[in-house]
Write an enzyme that holds these catalytic residues in place. Structure first.
Site, PDB file in Angstrom:
ATOM      1  N   LYS A  52       0.845  -1.211   0.000  1.00 34.50           N
ATOM      2  CA  LYS A  52       0.000   0.000   0.000  1.00 34.50           C
ATOM      3  C   LYS A  52       0.876   1.256   0.000  1.00 34.50           C
ATOM      4  O   LYS A  52       0.602   2.215  -0.718  1.00 34.50           O
ATOM      5  CB  LYS A  52      -0.948  -0.028   1.211  1.00 34.50           C
ATOM      6  CG  LYS A  52      -2.013  -1.124   1.094  1.00 34.50           C
ATOM      7  CD  LYS A  52      -2.808  -1.335   2.369  1.00 34.50           C
ATOM      8  CE  LYS A  52      -3.677  -2.594   2.235  1.00 34.50           C
ATOM      9  NZ  LYS A  52      -4.479  -2.897   3.441  1.00 34.50           N
ATOM     10  N   GLN A  96      -4.701  -1.896   9.585  1.00 39.50           N
ATOM     11  CA  GLN A  96      -4.529  -3.223   8.983  1.00 39.50           C
ATOM     12  C   GLN A  96      -5.082  -4.294   9.931  1.00 39.50           C
ATOM     13  O   GLN A  96      -4.753  -4.322  11.116  1.00 39.50           O
ATOM     14  CB  GLN A  96      -3.039  -3.474   8.671  1.00 39.50           C
ATOM     15  CG  GLN A  96      -2.771  -4.737   7.879  1.00 39.50           C
ATOM     16  CD  GLN A  96      -3.392  -4.740   6.477  1.00 39.50           C
ATOM     17  OE1 GLN A  96      -3.498  -3.717   5.826  1.00 39.50           O
ATOM     18  NE2 GLN A  96      -3.798  -5.908   6.014  1.00 39.50           N
ATOM     19  N   ASP A 119     -11.150   2.211   3.791  1.00 38.42           N
ATOM     20  CA  ASP A 119     -11.390   0.763   3.702  1.00 38.42           C
ATOM     21  C   ASP A 119     -12.892   0.462   3.562  1.00 38.42           C
ATOM     22  O   ASP A 119     -13.276  -0.659   3.230  1.00 38.42           O
ATOM     23  CB  ASP A 119     -10.888   0.060   4.973  1.00 38.42           C
ATOM     24  CG  ASP A 119      -9.534  -0.611   4.792  1.00 38.42           C
ATOM     25  OD1 ASP A 119      -9.218  -1.014   3.666  1.00 38.42           O
ATOM     26  OD2 ASP A 119      -8.814  -0.720   5.795  1.00 38.42           O
TER      27      ASP A 119
HETATM   28  N1  GUN Z   1      -6.782  -7.338   6.172  1.00 42.72           N
HETATM   29  C1  GUN Z   1      -7.101  -8.103   5.104  1.00 42.72           C
HETATM   30  N2  GUN Z   1      -7.639  -7.342   4.126  1.00 42.72           N
HETATM   31  C2  GUN Z   1      -7.660  -6.076   4.591  1.00 42.72           C
HETATM   32  C3  GUN Z   1      -8.097  -4.842   4.032  1.00 42.72           C
HETATM   33  O1  GUN Z   1      -8.605  -4.741   2.908  1.00 42.72           O
HETATM   34  N3  GUN Z   1      -7.941  -3.749   4.828  1.00 42.72           N
HETATM   35  C4  GUN Z   1      -7.407  -3.824   6.067  1.00 42.72           C
HETATM   36  N4  GUN Z   1      -7.320  -2.698   6.772  1.00 42.72           N
HETATM   37  N5  GUN Z   1      -6.997  -4.958   6.619  1.00 42.72           N
HETATM   38  C5  GUN Z   1      -7.124  -6.072   5.873  1.00 42.72           C
END
Ligand code: GUN
Length: 290
Positions: A52, A96, A119
């Site tokens: 990211k 995350q 998200d």
């Molecule tokens: N853990 C697995 N997929 C995601 C996601 O799309 N966003 C976040 N913040 N954590 C995750």
């Protein structure tokens, strides 16, 4: 059989975002800024957050990574989120997942300002998505929909079978595909670990989205000829022959499924890059919405 190339598609979208950022900055505007919170040392989470951050740099966003030890208290984490909410320079915030078991994930997600929730996990944004109102769509479902539309795959009237009912992928995707919209207008079936005779459903599907996290779960004999196959799985399998010490395995048994499919996503290089770029799209939207 056509490969749904998420890598190439996401590269194209990143170029478009980079161009928009360039124009914003040339006009004297501020670079979009994404903050990510990472708690603990989980290898996969560190990799995802790294991807990211790299994508932010590629499109010209500012990014800030806030790392906290596994032992951070819930209250401390909530306090830090409050600070980020109040920081006008930060447009988007992701935490995350998963978080350590002593932290209530719902409380953390609830603490994020819905306007910075790129998200799309906050209940307010989930509600807006349910109603088909403008909001931040969760990145993986959003990326899958974009990939299907980039390849001109119609969803209207199709039967889509989703395997997996997570809050991050399966359930939001089921909702989006059932909306009266394009992409959407699907007949949707959600299968999960308690579904009996799962192949009864998958064999009827025009589109199968496998998001259960079980390597090579979907086999060729579970799929009808001409189906569209989307593989969300990315399980790490220990493999000493690889430099990283593991290889990535999807939920689809590519060998037996690919030759029956009309379209199929690879792992890696399918859904993963589309998830990352969708987060960039949401962050740009958060910055522009200010
Ligand atoms: N853990 C697995 N997929 C995601 C996601 O799309 N966003 C976040 N913040 N954590 C995750």
């Amino acid at each position: 059989m056509i490969i749904l190339d998420g890598k190439a598609t996401s590269d194209k979208i990143k170029l478009e975002i980079a161009q928009t950022v360039k124009e914003i900055v040339e006009k004297g505007g501020k670079r979009p800024h994404l903050a990510a919170i990472l708690v603990g040392n989980d290898g996969a989470s560190q990799t995802y957050v790294g991807h990211k951050e790299r994508a932010c740099a590629q499109v010209g966003f500012k990014s800030t990574l806030l790392r906290f030890p596994q032992e951070i208290t819930q209250q401390e984490l909530l306090d830090r989120i409050k600070e980020i909410n109040a920081n006008d320079d930060i447009d988007g915030l992701i935490v995350q997942l998963p978080l350590p078991s002593h932290i209530d994930e719902d409380a953390v997600i609830n603490a994020i300002d819905p306007k910075k929730d790129v998200d799309g996990f906050h209940p307010e944004n989930v509600g807006r998505m349910m109603l088909g109102l403008p909001t931040f769509l969760p990145a993986t479902p959003y990326g899958i929909l974009r990939l299907l539309s980039e390849y001109g795959i119609q969803t209207k009237g199709k039967h889509c079978v989703i395997i997996g009912r997570s809050n991050i992928v399966g359930r939001p995707l089921a909702n989006l595909l059932s909306l009266k919209d394009e992409p959407g207008d699907c007949t949707v079936t959600i299968c999960h670990s308690r579904t009996k005779n799962i192949e009864y459903f998958t064999r009827q599907a025009d589109i199968i989205i496998a998001a259960l996290g079980s390597p090579s779960f979907l086999k060729g004999d579970m799929v009808r000829e001409g189906a569209v196959i989307v593989d969300v799985g990315i399980t790490r399998i220990p493999d000493e022959t690889k430099k990283a010490g593991f290889r990535l395995a999807g939920d689809v048994d590519f060998e037996t499924v690919a030759h029956k499919a009309s379209y199929i996503t690879p792992v890696p290089g399918g859904v993963g890059p589309m998830t990352i770029v969708s987060l960039m799209v949401n962050t740009l939207k958060a910055a522009e919405g200010k």
